[in-house]
Design an enzyme around this catalytic site. Structure first.
Site, short mmCIF file in Angstrom:
data_model
loop_
_atom_site.label_atom_id
_atom_site.label_comp_id
_atom_site.label_asym_id
_atom_site.label_seq_id
_atom_site.Cartn_x
_atom_site.Cartn_y
_atom_site.Cartn_z
N ARG A 151 15.82 19.70 25.51
CA ARG A 151 15.96 18.34 26.04
C ARG A 151 17.43 18.12 26.36
NH1 ARG A 151 13.32 14.55 21.68
NH2 ARG A 151 13.96 12.89 23.12
N HIS A 152 17.69 17.04 27.10
CA HIS A 152 19.07 16.60 27.31
C HIS A 152 19.69 16.32 25.94
CE1 HIS A 152 17.50 12.72 26.11
NE2 HIS A 152 16.46 13.01 26.88
N ASN B 186 18.51 6.70 23.46
CA ASN B 186 17.89 7.33 22.29
C ASN B 186 18.42 6.64 21.02
OD1 ASN B 186 18.17 10.70 23.66
ND2 ASN B 186 16.35 9.39 23.60
N ARG C 139 21.11 12.05 32.10
CA ARG C 139 21.29 12.71 30.81
C ARG C 139 21.06 14.22 30.85
NH1 ARG C 139 16.93 9.27 31.07
NH2 ARG C 139 14.96 9.70 29.96
N GLU D 119 11.63 12.33 33.38
CA GLU D 119 10.79 11.92 32.24
C GLU D 119 9.61 11.08 32.72
OE1 GLU D 119 9.63 12.77 29.80
OE2 GLU D 119 10.28 11.85 27.92
N HIS E 281 13.14 16.55 29.31
CA HIS E 281 12.90 15.36 28.51
C HIS E 281 11.74 15.58 27.56
CE1 HIS E 281 15.43 13.08 31.41
NE2 HIS E 281 14.93 13.92 32.28
#
Lengths: 444, 442
Positions: B229-230, B236, B279, B299, B364
């Site tokens: 993932r980023h 987040n 991201r 995402e 994502h």
């Protein structure tokens, strides 16, 4: 930081597609169709048709004798034409940002093909051969009737003369035709198409674009059929001049859907497939048809992001800069949190692929979506695409004919608002509101 | 009259019939194809004749496969019948759409009987024949999957190899490949030497066309797929879903650590893919390698819930929140997407992943769950709950019939973004029950 996916932009070498086959085997048909598809998905492609070069060099065609293998003088001219065509390919790749060139010629001798492969190797182009093999005399006869008899070569001949001469022309090529060989040509990349697609031999696909080309060629067919395109009936949001959303049909929209049902029945279409989007207005339209329909999310209207359900006046008021940017490059412009026409084309690609596989289909969709599909079917450029006229309450019937598509516009005589906004004169972000709103269509 | 919400690929069930000598990759192809079809939503199952045979007979030696072994022939024919009976059950009672009959099917007689059986039942038939005469490839296959087969449990490697080669010889005596002329009306693809060449005949419909396209894009060249993932994003940290925010300081740290990790792997010709969102792009920027952006890797679109915390979703859309917990795979956010939609949009990414060799995909949570489900053959029910924590790279390496997975946690702290399915998914549940499993955030 480009918005066009991957492998196309990162392809380093340009690709030279080399058609192979006797006359009347569908090489030009395939060349044109494949180019249309590649350009639509964003891969700059151009056809280089050797017959055109020959017609320019030899102003008037006399008869098949030009193609006799022992006609030395003609051979010189033909070789020179091939050289000129390949020179133009080099210009297309090096100076015109071309990525794929389709060399549409018979290329029926090993000698010719070897020289093309050397030429490409020297220039750093990838080569992919497309050979069309057909021994069905009915198909050949059909091809000759459809596109040869009306060719510029036979402008002063009657049908039978043209037919007879063309058949002799084919014989000239047959004498020296050597198809791609399983053994000798095992290191070349190619697809052999047998009898209009019942069978394919695919050898050494090198990269993504060749894999897409193979997939496309294996999905197209020549069975006669028609594609019907229509927008949903007029919707409640259409009446208010609002874009996007997921509203229901207006009373006139319902009337149109009923009329569409009547029209479709009147056409007596064999095994018609009906496709809609997932949005109420297309589904409600299809409901009136009394035929089973399939819903495709990919057919949903362009997502206008932050501008969803706004009127153009609202957009000008709230997002004047975005409004201008869109007018500057309507194809590539992406609504904030939304999509661009370019994105739409990408999401419609599987729809186009399935449309190619199918026969009679009616697609009930939306303005921007219909523009994209129409651009594919009628070979319109990215610049033209976002301004194609797709009015409400009008069905388009597209029938493949010769190398293109015949279009019939059928207006079903139910009034609807106009939703077409032309590009205004001033697209500068400094323009004033009146200039921005000059071309918006009327609404309630 | 709505037919379906996903375009129908086929009306009649399809029986895919594998053809080829042992160790030609039939089971490899069967399993991989089945994994792909199930992932794109076409219920598919493999029927492996070897398994049926192992159930009724414990393996002694290649002699079982001698063409003159009458007793064994009876057993083998009975197994084939049983497998096809199970195919009928799969289609008629278990909602199956594609069955892959994984057996040698090397004689015309056997194939003719399968075609009649299918015709009688109204199934479409598509043959997949694998032809290989490269002794190195055969030897590799035998070493990879045969020597460790249940048939050779008590043998050492050399014994197994010798016996298996004699087994192949038994089949060779009666092997008749699909014939250009005699079988011109059958639908099939012939794959030569692991894909340098294909012969495709009479593709009948959409699903067969997709199967051909898939088979023509897969390869067996060793490579690894890295999924990450980023780095942790500012949203987040706040427990907010979706949006397009930048990396948090810890997220930037992770990106740097990822760059170091990648360098240390000395990966040949690594391709890096990101989404169009800040991201993932910011994460890739730290790697110092060219990267390609795919909109398809964005995402999942949470529609009206974009940028909300779970508490806000419960507050503003309690019913939607419960419906999502009831069927997380198929649930579509209003004005947004479902996991099912995500799989559809990721299909071209998967296809290109198959064509490529070493790739790092920076994406994502929901996207990574979909890709992982494809690579590790997880069901639609498992998919939305697969654990894909921040700051952890997954290295997947194809091995035998599956994928080896290495989790590499790069030791940079991050919030947890994984929400388990709560006990109560009823729309009448109260807020505490709904929010029971949400992860902590600032």
């Amino acid at each position: 930081n480009d918005s066009v996916p991957h492998a196309f932009t990162l392809t380093n070498s340009p690709t030279l597609i080399v058609m192979v086959g006797l006359p009347a085997r569908g090489k030009t048909y395939i060349s044109k169709k494949l180019s249309r598809y590649l350009n639509w998905i964003g891969v700059p492609t151009k056809v280089f048709n050797l017959g055109q070069y020959r017609r320019e060099a030899v102003q008037s065609y006399k008869n098949f004798e030009f193609f006799r293998p022992d006609n030395e003088e003609a051979m010189q001219i033909r070789r020179a034409c091939a050289t000129n065509a390949l020179k133009d390919v080099v210009i297309y790749f090096s100076k015109e940002h071309g990525q794929v060139a389709v060399f549409d010629a018979t290329n029926t001798t090993r000698e010719r093909r070897i020289s093309i492969v050397s030429f490409s190797k020297e220039k750093g182009y990838k080569v992919f051969f497309v050979e069309s093999i057909c021994d069905d005399p009915d198909i050949i006869a059909q091809n000759i009737t459809e596109v040869k008899v009306s060719s510029p070569d036979y402008v002063n001949c009657d049908k039978d003369e043209a037919q007879a001469d063309f058949l002799k022309r084919i014989e000239c090529y047959k004498q020296t035709y050597v198809p791609l060989d399983d053994e000798k040509d095992r290191h070349l990349s190619y697809i052999k198409i047998f009898n209009v697609g019942s069978r394919y031999l695919v050898n050494r696909v090198q990269d993504h674009i060749q894999s897409r080309i193979v997939y496309y060629l294996m999905n197209i067919h020549v069975t006669p059929r028609s594609i019907f395109l229509s927008r949903h009936g007029e919707s409640e949001l259409n009446l208010l001049g609002r874009i996007g959303g997921d509203s229901a049909l207006s009373p006139r929209g319902h009337k149109y859907a009923t009329a569409l049902g009547g029209f479709i029945k009147g056409q007596h279409i064999k095994d018609l497939k009906v496709w809609t989007s997932h949005m109420k207005r297309t589904i409600q339209t299809a409901e009136h048809l009394g035929i089973p329909y399939e819903q495709w999310k990919a057919l949903n209207e362009i997502d206008a992001g932050v501008c969803e359900e706004l009127t153009y006046e609202d957009i000008q008021e709230n997002h004047p800069e975005e409004f201008a940017l869109r007018d500057q490059d309507k194809y590539r412009y992406r609504y904030p949190k939304g999509e661009s026409y370019e994105d739409l084309v990408h999401r419609l690609e599987p729809v186009i692929m399935e449309l190619e596989r199918q026969e009679n289909v009616l697609v009930v969709c939306h303005q921007a979506v219909m523009r994209c599909l129409l651009a594919y079917l009628l070979d319109k450029t990215a610049d033209e695409l976002p301004y194609l006229k797709c009015p409400l309450h009008t069905v388009l019937k597209l029938t493949p004919v010769a190398y293109g598509c015949r279009v019939e516009h059928i207006c079903l005589n139910i009034e609807a608002v106009n939703t077409h906004r032309e590009r205004p004169g001033n697209v500068d972000i400094t323009r004033n509101p009146e200039e921005a709103l000059k071309t918006i269509p009327d609404h309630f």
